[in-house]
Scaffold this motif. Structure first.
Motif: not given
Length: 117
Positions: A58-59, A47, A50, A61-62, A65-66
């Motif tokens: 970044s995509d 976070r 990112s 990473v998220w 995370l999700h």
């Protein structure tokens, strides 16, 4: 003497993809005593970085995370290692989490230790 304590050893490594002669560099390590603490360390780092990553990284990473974070947590609870890797421009960043047994250390005040200790 205390017994060994189960936990997780976490590391963050970077690698310059343009220089095949350079070894990966260890940037950070962390000793976690639970699966949630271990994956939280990686999540906080992701976070934090990112906003500085290129859009594709970044995509990734998220997405981890999700979705990937839950799978990583389940693997850790089964005492299996977990890894998250993202590539930003020419740098590969890898977080690893491995189950370990932390060994207690000897207290120097109460014990006569040999000179090599």
């Amino acid at each position: 003497m205390e017994k060994p304590c189960r936990g997780f050893w976490c590391e963050c490594w970077t690698e310059d993809l343009t220089d095949g002669m350079q070894w990966p560099a260890l940037w950070a390590s962390f000793d976690a005593y639970s699966a949630p603490q271990a994956d939280r360390w990686v999540a906080i780092a992701l976070r934090t970085i990112s906003p500085a990553l290129d859009p594709d990284a970044s995509d990734e990473v998220w997405a981890w995370l999700h979705d990937g974070r839950a799978e990583t947590r389940r693997a850790l609870l089964r005492l299996e290692p977990g890894t998250m890797t993202v590539t930003h421009v020419t740098t590969r960043i890898t977080w690893t989490i491995r189950p370990v047994a932390f060994l207690p250390t000897v207290h120097r005040q109460d014990v006569q230790l040999p000179p090599c200790a």
